[in-house]
Motif scaffolding. Structure first.
Motif: not given
Lengths: 492, 76
Positions: A76, A79, B8-16, B29, B31, B34, B39, B41
């Motif tokens: 990414p 990001q 909130q960006e979650l690098p490599g995983l996606g966006t929250r 929350s 999530v 990608r 998910h 929460y």
């Protein structure tokens, strides 16, 4: 032409079933693939599914290539670049401490300098796949420290490229210092070239790959990837880097999403074969020789990770729970350590290094999820002064909020009813805000002087609350967000 | 989007995406990974800060739930 399909099928099936059994207990998959190779390989007694592991070589190397290609493809870039300097400092500390300790350990073992460089990477670079899966399974995606953890492991992946670029020339057996420097120069030059292609040439590569037909996209893409990996290996830079970098290139083309969809199943199957093939080269009998160094390495890894976790927590203003979670989530070692072990075996290094890394990965595979899910016990014994010597804060409650600075709240009440600075100037104000770190009262941003915001710029105290009757909100300047009260700190 | 949603960006995983529901700390929350998984929460007020529930949904399931939540007319 004779192919041992029965052996290959049995190996893959056993690997899959073992990993499935492990998943039910919350353990990562990669070590179980390796374990299947160890158990059914010719080096260990008992049933042997595959008499000649070298027959697996071409499949295994292909697995390594697609594994790293997919890593590059998924990287990414935006990001990471958008995540700020603080994350790079934290990741730098993380990598520096872990690699440094690994290097020291490698030299202390006395197996040789090349071996030490391999061990540095094998114990220093964590498995992003294991850490990410753990975060999902422990239901911590909404935690305040999670973006930091993910950022660190992503930057670690990038570091891997630089590390491999340095390692391949070292392992290549240069006869003089001059030759070694030349090879390192070639290696980094090649890396820079591929970076340049990723930056400016992606459009042309995209044109080459983009057809309407998914079948042809898959074939042309895989052909290109394997060719680049092969050329990289041929000029002494390692196929792994070539595959990683061509992944970065394809990630910038128009077919990125299709490429990901095509690469995932290929990666899953062939990377598993790579881990199995590595396992077949390991003799269980050698475990006795390496058990002491492995246990030391595991202990060193835990200590360095917790230390790096504390530094990260300090940098980001996390509390004890955050610090413990950062330190204990990134413990898992997997694919990268095994790649390095394979490189070491291929280069003919000390033969203890294979069993050493295999056993190390296996032990951490079991330990990492257990330690990570019990991080609260570590959190309880971290003294306040290590994280913030000046702040008195909420110890365990701030963990899953969007704002990471609630632990800086020292004071929530004041009798002050005026903006002292405005009084001094003889000015008036609209509303009053109070700093929750030091209790300073200043005027709001609708007022002429904006003293509350000025106070933040002077002091960097992140949180304010409104003193307006009935308002009850708090605002964090750092996270630019309205925040809720931490549970349990009712202002009454 | 906009107000009341913290991204909130979650690098490599996606966006929250964090959405506050009530001042007491009730919030959800979401999530978006990608790979398309979602998910969800759920945090309730009071007590611990651990999520009260976590639901994992595929892209399709999330679309259905989203349509119902958004009040889009929905016939099987």
């Amino acid at each position: 032409m004779h192919a041992n399909l029965i052996g290959l099928g049995a190996l893959i099936l056993v690997a899959g079933l073992l990993a499935r059994f492990g998943r039910r207990m919350g353990l990562p998959t990669v070590p179980f693939f390796m374990l299947a190779g160890i158990l059914l390989g010719p080096s260990t007694g008992g049933p042997v599914a595959f008499e000649h592991p070298e027959d697996l070589d071409i499949l295994a190397v292909f697995g390594l290539v697609v594994l790293l290609f997919h890593l590059g493809l998924e990287f990414p870039v935006e990001q990471v670049l958008g995540s700020g300097k603080r994350l790079f400092i934290a990741a730098g500390c993380y990598i520096g401490i872990n690699i440094g300790a690994g290097l020291a350990l490698g030299f202390a073992l006395g197996w040789g300098a090349k071996e030490a460089f391999v061990i540095a990477g094998a114990v220093g670079i964590s498995s992003s796949a294991i850490a990410t899966k753990l975060l999902i399974e422990m239901r911590r995606l909404a935690n305040a420290e999670t973006p930091v953890i993910l950022g660190i492991i992503v930057i670690e992946d990038l570091f891997l490229a630089l590390y491999l670029a340095l390692l391949s020339p070292i392992l290549s057996g240069a006869s003089s210092a001059g030759e070694l420097i030349l090879r390192i120069g070639i290696s980094f030059g090649y890396l820079a070239l591929l970076f340049a292609v990723a930056r400016w040439g992606a459009k042309w590569i995209g044109k080459l790959l983009d057809t309407r037909d998914d079948e042809l996209v898959a074939i042309i893409m895989i052909g290109l990837v394997v060719l680049v990996a092969g050329i990289s290996a041929d000029i002494g830079v390692s196929d792994a880097i070539g595959a990683l970098m061509i992944g970065l290139v394809v990630a910038r083309t128009s077919i990125r999403e299709r490429a990901e969809r095509i690469a995932v199943p290929l990666r899953d199957v062939f990377a598993a074969i790579f881990f199995i093939a590595f396992g077949t080269s390991i003799d269980v009998g050698a475990a006795g020789l390496v058990i002491v160094p492995v246990l030391i390495a595991v202990a060193v890894t835990i200590v360095t990770n917790v230390t790096a976790g504390l530094i990260t927590a300090r940098l980001f203003g996390l509390n004890q729970r955050g610090a413990a979670n950062v330190g204990l989530t990134v413990l898992g070692r997997g694919e990268f350590s095994l790649i390095l072990a394979t490189l070491a075996i291929g280069a003919g290094l000390d033969e203890r290094i294979g069993p050493f890394i295999a056993l190390y990965v296996l032990i951490l595979a079991v330990l990492a999820p257990i330690l990570a899910s019990n991080s609260k016990y570590l959190a309880r014994i971290i003294p306040d002064r290590i994280l913030h010597d000046r702040w008195r804060y909420v110890r365990e409650e701030t963990i899953s909020t969007a704002c990471t600075h609630l632990d800086r709240i020292n004071i929530t009440e004041t009798d002050e009813e005026a903006c002292a600075e405005c009084v001094e100037l003889g000015d008036t104000w609209v509303q009053l805000r109070m700093c929750l770190s030091c209790g300073a009262v200043g005027c709001c941003d609708d007022s002429k002087n904006k003293h509350a915001t000025a106070h933040y710029h002077d002091s960097r105290h992140p949180l304010i609350r409104s003193l307006q009757e009935g308002d009850g909100w708090q605002y964090c300047y750092e996270d630019k967000t309205l925040v809720r009260e931490p549970a349990g700190s009712g202002r009454s | 989007m906009g107000k009341g949603v913290h991204i909130q960006e979650l690098p490599g995983l996606g966006t929250r995406y964090d959405v506050d529901l009530r001042s007491g700390g009730e919030r959800v929350s979401i999530v978006v990974s990608r790979d398309g998984k979602r998910h969800l929460y759920v945090f309730t007020s009071g007590g611990t800060d651990d999520p009260a529930a976590v639901v994992e949904m595929t892209e399709d399931q999330a679309r259905k739930v989203g349509a119902v939540l958004a009040g889009t007319f929905f016939v099987d």
